[in-house]
Design an enzyme around this catalytic site. Structure first.
Site, PDB file in Angstrom:
ATOM      1  N   LEU A 118      -4.889  -2.046  -4.732  1.00 62.12           N
ATOM      2  CA  LEU A 118      -4.577  -0.833  -5.500  1.00 62.12           C
ATOM      3  C   LEU A 118      -4.354   0.323  -4.523  1.00 62.12           C
ATOM      4  O   LEU A 118      -5.147   1.257  -4.436  1.00 62.12           O
ATOM      5  CB  LEU A 118      -5.714  -0.532  -6.485  1.00 62.12           C
ATOM      6  CG  LEU A 118      -5.420   0.503  -7.578  1.00 62.12           C
ATOM      7  CD1 LEU A 118      -4.130   0.191  -8.305  1.00 62.12           C
ATOM      8  CD2 LEU A 118      -6.567   0.586  -8.556  1.00 62.12           C
ATOM      9  N   HIS A 119      -3.283   0.223  -3.744  1.00 61.40           N
ATOM     10  CA  HIS A 119      -2.946   1.235  -2.742  1.00 61.40           C
ATOM     11  C   HIS A 119      -1.481   1.587  -2.926  1.00 61.40           C
ATOM     12  O   HIS A 119      -0.771   0.928  -3.661  1.00 61.40           O
ATOM     13  CB  HIS A 119      -3.091   0.693  -1.320  1.00 61.40           C
ATOM     14  CG  HIS A 119      -4.385   0.013  -1.057  1.00 61.40           C
ATOM     15  ND1 HIS A 119      -4.496  -1.055  -0.201  1.00 61.40           N
ATOM     16  CD2 HIS A 119      -5.620   0.251  -1.539  1.00 61.40           C
ATOM     17  CE1 HIS A 119      -5.748  -1.445  -0.170  1.00 61.40           C
ATOM     18  NE2 HIS A 119      -6.452  -0.685  -0.970  1.00 61.40           N
TER      19      HIS A 119
END
Lengths: 92, 562
Positions: free
Chosen positions: A14-15
């Protein structure tokens, strides 16, 4: 309180772009949504619309996260956000 | 105005208007209170407005940027208006701080937590700090720090550039780099070579050229002339009309067919993939710091294996030379280095950290060995900052213990060059790091602008040490001389590359962008001519004479505009 568990599908975690897509979608919901790694205490949950918080969460590919929200439309909001987390945005 | 002379670090001649890079922002005082007449509400509103303006500017830039850069700009725009950044800043404002000081501290907290995560997240900390600087500049009504935005081409004038500036520097808009500070090995020089831009560093006085003034920049001559004359314009036009550079075929060779493998310097898997696409014949320098920088603790075995494997996989069947961790007080790592040293360049750095903190190197070698085992790349390992034959032997023993067959040393310290025969007796190869070898030979700090003229790899004393290293490698190897490569910035200078080959260097490793120009110039000379030009450079009195003598013997440089 409505609650959902989602598995991070994006290979980078989740970047970057997946986090940006998710934060924007969370900000558009009618209710405030929080996010935490599975097993973390509720009081440590972070604002799901904050990209800075999402990046600091360190949710890698395959990590399980808990989304929580309260109020009208909470269930629909969480369903929409789970769908985003469980899509591999790098594959598009 | 008179012409200003500096040190040319990127060839090319252009005319363009000057734009100055704004000075870095001074941090707001941590006790800065509300301005006269403000309330917590007006101060919070002022911050919200500034953040929204910054987000709009970033989105506008994203609209005209290349896809990869646009993604970064868009997520940076989101950071500017981030809900938690606003909440945390507002808390500080309510406690009595002004908007500048509040957002400064709130962003600092996010940046440090990202830094502590290491790797990719640590790199994003730079984005947070960039957004913070933009918001504070907006609040103060001053230009945002960093490369100025522009629709039309300009000559960028700065004190020096930082590695982070590369990402926002569009080589289609910035036509030349001119700095008052820096030297031939400074970040500006490295960026100029990576982007193929004309550049002049250590040009004292360029800061005083008024914004918008047209200047002529000659990167080969190290000259900046305000208000160019007709001859300057004609010279720039001739450069613009130069022959296109032939693309690199993937095999470096002299005119007589002598093979000179051209390798790439890389700092991670992304770099490696890009270098392989440019035709690099392998990796001559894999900087492993990317795995470690910004970390509080040593990365684990699996993480290291994965990181090295990513690079090896880009070069199946080819050579990858891994440099073990090169940390020191100038590139500090909390678990390895003592940052209080008075002279970091002369301190516990490179291989020397193994004596002060044993274990880190052995664990790194074990990870490299495991990554090499599962890959088709031919993996060589070398240690930085080797000064004595005993150090070279000890390093080779550590490599053997880890199961790594080919170990070597970096020659950066003059003692290793002078006693190369003994140093190389215990290892398989040497790679000369010309940046540090120049700094140590000339006793001149690489980052100091006033010492730029000393810090020049064309210094004949440096060239003689390179010659001594090749001679030592021949003695140590007996019937088959041990290979000596060069992996410093010197290898990326096409004229100097010819001299290096003439001195007996067998491989050259450089930024991928330099492969094509270096290959084109090498292909114009045979081995005998390269030796003659090397002899001219060795015999010269100083670096300017050496450069001039060699350039005069390489007409191809002019026709290709190099």
């Amino acid at each position: 309180m409505a609650e959902r568990i989602a598995t991070i599908a994006s290979r980078v975690g989740l970047h970057a772009r997946p986090a940006a897509i998710f934060a924007e979608a969370a900000a558009e919901q009618p209710v405030e949504v929080t996010i935490a790694l599975e097993g973390e205490p509720v009081e440590d949950a972070l604002d799901a619309s904050s990209i800075l918080s999402l990046m600091g969460l360190g949710a890698e590919h395959g990590a399980r996260v808990v989304l929580r929200a309260e109020g009208d439309g909470a269930d629909a909001a969480l369903d929409a956000l789970v769908a985003i987390l469980e899509t591999d945005h790098d594959a598009e | 105005m008179n012409a200003i002379h500096g040190v040319g670090v990127g060839a090319g001649r252009v005319v363009g208007p000057v734009k100055h890079m704004p000075a870095p922002l001074a941090p707001p005082a941590s006790d800065a209170a509300w301005p006269e007449g403000a309330t917590a509400e007006t101060e919070a509103a002022r911050l919200k407005e500034a953040a929204a303006a910054v987000a709009d500017q970033l989105r506008a830039r994203a609209a005209s940027a290349a896809p990869a850069a646009a993604e970064v700009l868009k997520s940076t725009a989101l950071m500017a208006t981030d809900s938690m950044l606003r909440k945390n800043s507002t808390k500080l404002i309510t406690a009595g701080r002004n908007a500048e000081s509040a957002v400064w501290e709130a962003a600092e907290a996010f940046a440090s937590s990202l830094l502590s995560l290491g790797g990719y997240m640590a790199e994003r900390a730079t984005d947070v700090l960039d957004v913070r600087a933009r918001i504070v500049a907006e609040l103060r009504g001053v230009p945002a720090p960093g490369i100025p935005g522009s629709e039309t081409p300009f000559v960028l004038v700065a004190e020096d550039l930082a590695p982070a500036d590369t990402a926002t520097l569009d080589p289609g808009i910035v036509v030349a780099l001119v700095t008052s500070g820096g030297g031939p090995q400074s970040h500006t020089a490295i960026i100029a070579r990576a982007l193929g831009l004309p550049a002049v560093v250590a040009a004292d006085g360029v800061g005083a050229i008024p914004e918008g003034t047209e200047v002529f920049v000659d990167g080969a001559a190290g000259l900046v002339r305000p208000e160019p004359d007709a001859a300057d314009r004609a010279s720039a036009e001739a450069y613009a009309a130069r022959e296109p550079l032939p693309t690199f075929t993937g095999r470096g060779a002299l005119a007589d067919g002598t093979s000179v493998p051209l390798l790439a310097n890389v700092g991670g898997a992304d770099d490696a993939v890009a270098a392989a696409a440019e035709g690099a014949e392998g990796v001559g320098l894999l900087r492993t710091e990317f795995c470690f920088l910004g970390r509080d603790t040593e990365p684990g075995h699996e993480e290291q294996v994965k990181a090295y494997r990513g690079v090896f996989d880009a070069f199946e069947g080819k050579k990858v030379v891994v440099r073990t961790l090169d940390a020191g007080a100038d590139k500090p790592l909390p678990f390895l280095t003592d940052t209080s040293e008075p002279n970091p360049a002369l301190g516990v750095r490179g291989y020397r950290t193994d004596a002060a903190t044993p274990g880190v190197l052995a664990r790194q070698l074990a990870a490299i060995a495991e990554a090499a085992d599962g890959s088709a790349a031919e993996v060589w390992v070398m240690a930085p900052m080797i000064s004595t034959p005993a150090e070279a032997r000890d390093f080779a023993a550590l490599c053997t213990e880890a199961g790594l067959e080919t170990s070597g040393v970096m020659v950066e310290v003059p003692s290793a060059a002078v006693s190369a025969g003994h140093v190389l007796a215990g290892v398989g190869f040497a790679s000369i790091g010309t940046n540090d070898l120049t700094q140590y030979t000339m006793a001149a700090d690489r980052q100091l602008g006033p010492l730029a003229a000393l810090n020049d790899p064309w210094q004949p004393a440096v060239l003689r040490l390179i010659e001594a290293t090749v001679r030592g490698a021949a003695e140590a190897g007996g019937s088959t001389p041990k290979p000596v490569g060069v992996c410093g910035e010197a290898a990326a200078d096409p004229a100097l590359a010819v001299v290096l080959v003439g001195l007996g260097i067998s491989t050259l490793s450089m930024t991928a962008r330099a492969l094509a120009p270096v290959a084109a110039v090498l292909a114009s000379v045979d081995a005998g001519r390269a030796r003659e030009l090397a002899a001219l450079a060795l015999a010269a009195e100083g670096p300017a004479e050496a450069r001039q003598a060699v350039r005069a013997g390489l007409p191809v440089l002019d026709s290709l505009g190099l």
